[in-house]
Design an enzyme around this catalytic site. Structure first.
Site: not given
Ligand SMILES: [Zn+2]
Ligand SMILES: [Zn+2]
Length: 643
Positions: A368, A386, A390, A469, A515
């Site tokens: 990023r 990470q 998924h 979430k 996710h």
């Protein structure tokens, strides 16, 4: 004289002559209140104590225990800082000076950067201004006059602020602190009544900043300070900061030989051998947890054509945070997240309802393009990986899948002995999809949280625009929170990629994507682990678990043999056979936070034993090599949690 009626929070009312100040109303109730109050709200609008009541109103005093007191106190301290700086360094331009979560800052345009001695002088000047107990006086200036005043004083940034924030107003709110010099700041307030109220403050550091936080704008210098409503609170905070400094993962990372950074790779760590060992241990641990739980691991490309990112929407909404490269006149984006690639994998085959949940796990690096100014150690990086996955599920599988995920998080954080809190974030103001779908999903998430016996707090309206979430905050040894795990429902990506599965009814249906990451990023999790343990990683994660320390040269061969036995048994072991005094070698191993040190001298060689020292408990006495190995392996197996 006309009277106005003031209604207090307890519902009682008072009549006072119109024009009475808030402070006088407080004094009439109790002199103590007038002394303690920092500010007030009148009909929910924050005001200074000097505010005059000219009509009936509800009045609430801001007292030291009021929720907004600390921020107001800190913001007032920022004004005091700016007053001190302009007093000592005439010609310094002031930017903005807000309160923050643990203090305050003020941005300045300076001729030369402040050095630590400057901060001492500035803080001293702040104390002088505090001792003089000067009022924070609010003055309403005609707008044109204020603009002219700041322009003539060489403060174009303030002029810009006034122009932007007071368009169409005839007067603007300015605050003065009048010493020998006059300090004027454009601010809506309110503030503490006088500088004498500010006692428990401290300047901490400086950093580079830009006007409005934009690197294309004028460079500025930010001065950080902190302030508390009591000396005791300030002292406790400074002790915590000192403890945090000792645990700083950037420092420990280098000292313990885990990783370094280089200016030529901003935001990307160079993992040294011990750090790489730790990284791989965590990666393998997650595989060991996930494979029995029904996950499969995949690897997708690091670079994709922009078509993928256009389909996922990242090209439109996230491109500024991506590294874009060109190949054969095609624009390509380095992946900032795995999700879009996983959509392609799902779509690569015909899927049946019986194939779901399909759980794809991936650990490859992500990039990023974070601004260099915000990069910090392993917590704000440009390259990371990470324990990402998924899960593609059916609508009727949400509750069960999320409950399984919650139990996985409980198990993983339990293995690390971590304390954490959980937050469910629901539909935000701006969202995609149908309200009914959201409501259904939120109800299933709540059901899952309850089924898993997981306490949680509700954050109404804080969900992502594409779905609700669940976030997990790890609470570390210093009481700080680290956001690591997350579980996010997503209805949008399957839509964008037109994903389908064949249902029991033989018709096509849209799957839902979950996710989720449990450790979060390995980088961030390692930073947290280091700071939480002050570098003393538990035996199962220590890159070097055992250091064998021969006392003299004649013990070196035995020490090496012991090392080989341990290594063969599966322990990570090193032998320190340098010709140094044993005390020195023990201290070094201790500083390197090696969990066990095995000292070998004449007696150990003769008896076939080792003298065991633990990093935390000190001397444990002699053991046979076999006994030590068995105990150490058991501690690794149980992750040290059985003791
Ligand atoms: Zn202010
Ligand atoms: Zn994702």
């Amino acid at each position: 004289m006309t009277e106005v009626t003031v209604t207090l929070p307890d519902g009682s009312t008072r009549s006072v002559p119109a024009g009475t100040s808030v402070r006088d109303v407080a004094a009439a109730i109790a002199p103590r209140l007038a002394k303690d109050a920092l500010a007030a709200t009148v009909d929910d609008r924050p005001v200074d104590l000097t505010f005059r009541l000219d009509q009936d109103a509800r009045l609430r005093l801001v007292l030291p225990d009021s929720p907004e007191a600390l921020a107001l106190y800190r913001h007032s301290a920022a004004h005091l800082l700016a007053a001190a700086v302009t007093n000592l360094f005439p010609g310094t331009q002031c930017g903005i000076g807000p309160a923050t979560e643990d203090g305050f800052f003020y941005d300045f345009v300076v001729e030369r950067p402040f050095v630590p001695e400057d901060l001492e002088r500035i803080e001293q000047k702040m104390r002088e201004l505090s001792a003089s107990n000067l009022p924070y006086e609010r003055q309403m200036w005609p707008r044109a006059e204020a603009l002219e005043f700041f322009a003539s004083r060489g403060e174009p940034l303030k002029v810009q602020l006034i122009e932007e924030k007071t368009e169409g107003q005839s007067v603007v709110s300015c605050y003065t602190i009048r010493d020998r010099d006059l300090f004027v700041d454009f601010c809506t307030g309110p503030h503490v009544p006088s500088t004498g109220r500010l006692k428990a403050f401290k300047l901490l550091s400086t950093s580079n900043a830009y006007w409005k936080g934009d690197a294309r704008n004028q460079p500025m210098q930010r001065v950080y300070g902190t302030a508390f409503l009591s000396e005791a609170d300030l002292k406790a905070h400074l002790t915590r900061l000192e403890e945090a400094r000792k645990r700083d993962h950037r420092r420990l990372g280098r000292e313990l030989g885990l990783f370094i950074f280089h200016p030529w790779a901003p935001g990307a760590a160079l993992w040294l051998d011990k750090g790489t060992t730790l990284y791989h241990l965590l990666a393998q641990y997650m595989r060991d947890v996930l494979f029995p739980a029904g996950y499969v691991e995949i690897k997708t490309p690091l670079i994709f054509n922009k078509a993928l990112w256009e389909t996922s929407g990242h090209w439109q909404h996230y491109r500024d945070n991506m590294f874009i490269i060109e190949s054969e006149h095609e624009q390509m984006g380095m992946k900032a997240m795995n999700c879009p690639g996983h959509m392609l994998v799902f779509a690569s085959e015909v899927r049946s309802y019986r194939d779901l949940p399909l759980r794809l796990h991936e650990q490859t690096p992500l990039h990023r393009n974070e601004a260099s100014g915000v990069l910090s150690g392993l917590t704000r990086v440009r390259q990371f990986a990470q324990d990402d996955a998924h899960c593609f599920i059916r609508e009727d599988q949400i509750a069960e899948e999320v409950e399984r995920l919650l139990r996985l998080v409980q198990r993983v954080y339990g293995d690390f002995g971590l304390d954490y809190s959980v937050k469910l974030s629901t539909r935000p103001q701006e969202f995609l999809g149908e309200v009914a779908t959201w409501t259904h999903a939120e109800a299933q998430l709540k059901a899952a949280l309850e089924a898993a016996g997981q306490p949680y707090t509700l954050a109404e309206g804080e969900g992502a625009f594409y779905g609700p979430k669940i976030d997990f905050d790890i609470n570390d040894a210093l009481g700080r929170k680290w956001q690591c795990a997350t579980i996010q429902l997503d209805y949008q990506l399957p839509e964008r990629f037109d994903l389908k599965y064949i249902g029991a009814d033989n018709a096509e249906h849209r799957p839902i994507v979950v996710h989720r990451a449990i450790l979060g990023s390995f980088e961030r999790f390692i930073a947290m682990l280091i700071e939480n343990t002050a570098g003393a990683l538990p035996l199962w994660l220590a890159p070097v678990q055992v250091m064998v320390l021969p006392i003299a040269d004649r013990h070196a061969a035995y020490a090496k043999a012991v090392g080989e036995t341990l290594g063969t048994a599966g322990l990570r072991v090193a032998v320190d056979d340098r010709q140094e005094k044993i005390g020195f070698k023990i201290r070094e191993a201790q500083l390197q936070k090696v969990p066990y040190m095995l000292v070998t001298g004449d007696r150990e060689v003769a008896e076939g034993t080792v003298a065991v020292r633990s990093r935390s408990a000190g001397d444990l006495g002699p053991r046979s090599v076999g006994d030590f190995v068995a105990a150490a392996l058991e501690e690794v197996r149980t992750k040290g949690l059985s003791r």
